[in-house]
Design a protein around this motif. Structure first.
Motif, PDB file in Angstrom:
ATOM      1  N   TRP A 606       0.996  -0.854  -0.006  1.00  0.00           N
ATOM      2  CA  TRP A 606       0.635   0.237  -0.195  1.00  0.00           C
ATOM      3  C   TRP A 606       1.138   1.212   0.240  1.00  0.00           C
ATOM      4  O   TRP A 606       1.645   1.555   1.163  1.00  0.00           O
ATOM      5  N   TYR A 617      -6.597   8.766  -9.631  1.00  0.00           N
ATOM      6  CA  TYR A 617      -7.016   7.872  -8.464  1.00  0.00           C
ATOM      7  C   TYR A 617      -5.361   7.695  -8.036  1.00  0.00           C
ATOM      8  O   TYR A 617      -4.423   7.128  -8.456  1.00  0.00           O
ATOM      9  N   PRO A 619      -4.718   5.331  -3.937  1.00  0.00           N
ATOM     10  CA  PRO A 619      -4.654   5.058  -2.343  1.00  0.00           C
ATOM     11  C   PRO A 619      -4.506   5.793  -1.737  1.00  0.00           C
ATOM     12  O   PRO A 619      -3.832   6.760  -1.316  1.00  0.00           O
ATOM     13  N   TRP A 621      -5.302   6.459   2.306  1.00  0.00           N
ATOM     14  CA  TRP A 621      -6.225   5.286   3.874  1.00  0.00           C
ATOM     15  C   TRP A 621      -5.805   5.470   4.842  1.00  0.00           C
ATOM     16  O   TRP A 621      -5.214   6.365   5.040  1.00  0.00           O
ATOM     17  N   GLU A 763     -10.155   2.840   4.069  1.00  0.00           N
ATOM     18  CA  GLU A 763      -9.305   3.598   2.804  1.00  0.00           C
ATOM     19  C   GLU A 763     -10.773   4.544   2.090  1.00  0.00           C
ATOM     20  O   GLU A 763     -12.105   3.884   2.267  1.00  0.00           O
ATOM     21  N   VAL A 765     -12.877   5.342  -1.629  1.00  0.00           N
ATOM     22  CA  VAL A 765     -12.195   4.676  -3.424  1.00  0.00           C
ATOM     23  C   VAL A 765     -12.990   5.332  -3.499  1.00  0.00           C
ATOM     24  O   VAL A 765     -13.840   5.324  -3.969  1.00  0.00           O
TER      25      VAL A 765
END
Length: 775
Positions: A606, A617, A619, A621, A763, A765
């Protein structure tokens, strides 16, 4: 002897002849000997006190005639040992006895004299051309992806099996591997013997073009340590192409052909440096230009769907067959599906029986990498609903790859092989859900992420994101160990970046039994060390009165790790991730891991969230951990734990997950529900994110002394506070609460986060691109 030679000395002697008509006759022969002749028996009869003696004329005693055979007398005492006899003749040679234990290693002998110089070899062919780097004009070699593992004083005395291994992150599907071993080998203590050392890829010997191996043969009981060097290129192993991804190369040892079943004293890597070298090479006569290894990319579009069930209708009490199903639209051929089912499950009304829940794709169970399943076994007919997660990746069904288009995914239930059908139920007392995600294949080249709709302009390479993940499975683990590292649980990943973290999710059945109060702790290690940044990744099963309760249930252990006691998890490093077990109670624990089902470990790299957010986009989190939470809160007046996330965009969703230990205590018929809130409210779009534990022990045993605590996962996707809008960008507070289930008036005793690390994983998303159809 004459007639006068006899005399009657005492008593009365009666001579009675045989009882026949002619009677006996008495006569003498020519020497004067007396002869009695009769056709019957001759009997001498005397009185009870008479003594009969035959005496010669000279006074010597004569041997009387032999009487009738008497009864056998008692055994006499053993006499003294006689003198030793003469040596016997040498017998035949006996069968060969088993080989004795290896002796201690003798000292190395003096070095021999140097041998004569060899004949110079012919000049080899020209090597491949390099590629000119336009940046600085330097030459880049074609085979720039390689790894070498070095072992100083390897000293392995195994006679069979795995000696050592080395790993490489292979970049492409269309390249080969060049494998090289260099080190000492030996066989000894045998007359005519032969052993075969070979290199394998992921446990399979090279099959195309052929094995990469060597052998040692000797006719005579010598002890000679030889240097050995063997190498070769490999396109396929075990009849299968060697694809991109983490590849493990192992050195194995076995009998030569024709020498099966003999045990020889073998040794590998004595008193020197040994090494395995792995190189990714362009195949000969390949269409790929010499010296170039282009890494093509493709466009990946984040794609997933979630189907949530407040009630599974009549199918929730099925004992056999389909419970529910959905249709998912797969957008790309380069992807795999990660399938997750979450909900309550129960087995009831049978002793020593086992039930199995599993996923099918297009009518068949997943065949690559393995089926997605779980099982529940219990020795008693208890009724306990407990949160259960089935999760895994799937790239093929019935041997056919999952291509672009629609796929039907179902949850089914049956009895385990060899077990009777039990009274089963699924999905009571809380929300159940299917989550299906489309992921870039773990062996794919770099991925170009598709930008999300935005008013911002793209800049630089913000839309480049390389997902790195691995999925490892083990069918029928059936591990009986009560402590230590568990066999067949290893999963390996090569970490790319220095500032990223690794998420690990292990899924399988766990049990402790045969103790009045026992505790087993399962935990994850990275190269033999537990996570310390931020906290260990573990799960605890605690059971009270487990001497009469034997329950195997599915459990999920998950968490995100940035470092161990040795420091941060660094990029460019291959990490071995393993599941381990230790006792966390005062009694010895009888544990079991992975009963009659597939266990699964998924490892993901990650990247750290970016700030400010990119135009595409990326990630985003956050993880909050709680070590030894041990919360006894049993109502909704106060939160058990909380965590925050800063949402980057307005059009995204939140994926919420809480993992930790939960349990009911000291109740017979009871039900409690754990649930997640966002800014003080439960999710309403689509439905709450929750889990419940229900138990009915009235017909089983004294429920007041029953107390079981197990790992549980509460997870789900939430679009927004209402069905028509998503959560705004900015800070959001996520909390965990517990309260009684609907229809239950009493607040029962519970414990949350017992003796292990609990955590929130939050998260941000991309929004759901396609909806799934329920079938």
């Amino acid at each position: 002897m004459t007639l006068t030679s006899f005399a009657l000395l005492a008593g009365v002697l009666l001579l009675v002849g045989a009882q026949d008509l002619d009677g006996p006759t008495v006569s003498t022969d020519e020497d004067g000997n007396l002869k009695f002749s009769t056709s019957g028996d001759l009997v001498f009869e005397a009185g009870a006190s008479a003594n009969v003696r035959f005496q010669s004329v000279g006074g010597g005693t004569m041997q009387p005639p032999m009487g009738l055979k008497g009864e056998k007398g008692d055994t006499g005492n053993t006499g003294p040992q006689g003198p030793q006899g003469a040596a016997g003749a040498q017998g035949d040679q006996g069968l060969l006895g088993p080989q004795g234990l290896n002796g201690t290693q003798g000292p190395m002998g003096d070095a021999g004299l140097p041998g004569p110089a060899g004949v110079p070899g012919a000049q080899g062919p020209p090597g491949p051309s390099g590629v000119v780097n336009t940046t600085n004009g330097s030459v880049v070699l074609a085979n720039e992806n390689w790894n070498q593992c070095v072992y100083e004083n390897l000293n392995v005395g195994k006679d069979y099996g795995l000696i050592t291994q080395c790993s490489l992150m292979k970049k492409r599907n269309d390249t080969w591997l060049r494998l090289t071993w260099d080190g000492n080998l030996r066989i000894a203590r045998c007359q005519v013997c032969c052993m075969n050392w070979y290199l394998a890829v992921d446990g399979y010997q090279c099959s195309n073009p052929g094995p990469v191996d060597t052998l040692v043969y000797q006719a005579g009981s010598y002890l000679i340590v030889r240097h050995s060097h063997f190498t070769g290129v490999c396109q396929e192993a075990g009849g299968r192409p060697i694809l991109a991804g983490v590849r493990r190369v192992q050195l194995y040892l076995k009998d030569c052909r024709g020498f099966d079943g003999f045990v020889y004293d073998s040794y590998t890597g004595w008193n020197t440096v040994s090494r395995i070298i792995i190189e990714e090479v362009v195949p000969r006569n390949s269409d790929v230009p010499d010296g170039s290894l282009p890494l093509p990319s493709y466009v990946y579009q984040p794609n997933y769907c979630q189907v949530v069930y407040a009630n599974l209708s009549s199918n929730r009490e099925r004992n056999l067959g389909v419970i529910t199903g959905i249709i998912f639209n797969k957008l790309d051929d380069h992807t795999v599906l990660r399938i997750t089912w979450e909900g309550n499950m129960r087995k009831h009304r049978c002793n020593n029986c086992c039930a199995r829940w599993f996923i099918s794709v297009d009518g068949s169970e997943c065949s690559a990498p393995a089926t997605i399943e779980t099982s529940i076994y219990a020795s008693v007919a208890y009724s306990i609903f407990f949160p259960t997660t089935l999760t895994g990746t799937c790239s093929a069904s019935a041997g056919a790859p999952l291509g672009t288009g629609q796929h039907t995914i179902r949850l089914l239930v049956s009895n385990c092989p060899g077990s009777s059908i039990a009274d089963l139920a699924s999905g009571f007392f809380s929300t159940s859900r299917f989550i299906v995600e489309e992921l870039p294949n773990a062996q794919s080249p770099p991925v170009v992420m598709l930008s999300l709709p935005t008013d911002d302009s793209n800049s630089g390479n913000d839309n480049i994101y390389q997902p790195i993940w691995r999925h490892c499975v083990a069918a029928d683990l059936n591990e009986l160990a009560d402590n230590g590292t568990l066999n067949r649980t290893e999963c390996v990943i090569m970490k790319k970046a220095n500032d990223s973290a690794i998420k690990v999710t292990w899924d399988g059945s766990l049990r402790v039994v045969s103790c009045s109060e026992c505790c087993g702790r399962w935990f994850i290690t990275f190269d033999g060390e537990e996570c310390s940044d931020p906290a260990p990744i573990d799960g605890v099963v605690h059971s009270k009165n487990a001497s009469i309760v034997n329950i195997h249930r599915s459990s999920t252990i998950t968490g995100i790790c940035s470092g161990t006691a040795s420091g941060p998890l660094m990029g460019g490093t291959i990490y071995s991730v393993l599941l381990n077990l230790e006792n966390c109670g005062s009694e010895e624990v009888n544990a079991f891991t992975g009963l009659e089902s597939v266990t699964s470990m998924v490892i993901e790299e990650w990247p750290q969230p970016r700030d400010p957010p990119p135009s595409s986009y990326w990630p985003n989190w956050n993880q909050c951990t709680y070590n030894g939470l041990d919360s006894l809160i049993n109502n909704s007046s106060v939160a058990i734990s909380s965590c925050n996330i800063t949402k980057k965009r307005n059009d995204t969703w939140l994926k919420l997950s809480w993992d930790g230990n939960v349990g009911l205590m000291n109740c017979s018929t009871c039900c409690m529900r754990w649930y997640i809130t966002i800014d003080g409210e439960e999710c309403s779009s689509p439905l709450p994110v929750d889990a419940a534990v229900y138990q009915d022990l009235t017909t089983t045993f004294n429920a007041r002394i029953f107390d079981m605590r197990r790992p549980a996962t509460i997870s789900g996707l939430c679009a927004g506070p209402t069905s028509d809008r998503t959560f705004d960008s900015g800070d959001h507070t996520i909390e965990l609460f517990v309260d009684r289930c609907d229809g239950f008036d009493e607040e029962f005793s519970v414990i949350t986060g017992y003796q292990s690390v609990s955590r929130f994983i939050l998260e941000e998303v991309a929004p759901e691109r396609t909806s799934c159809t329920v079938v």
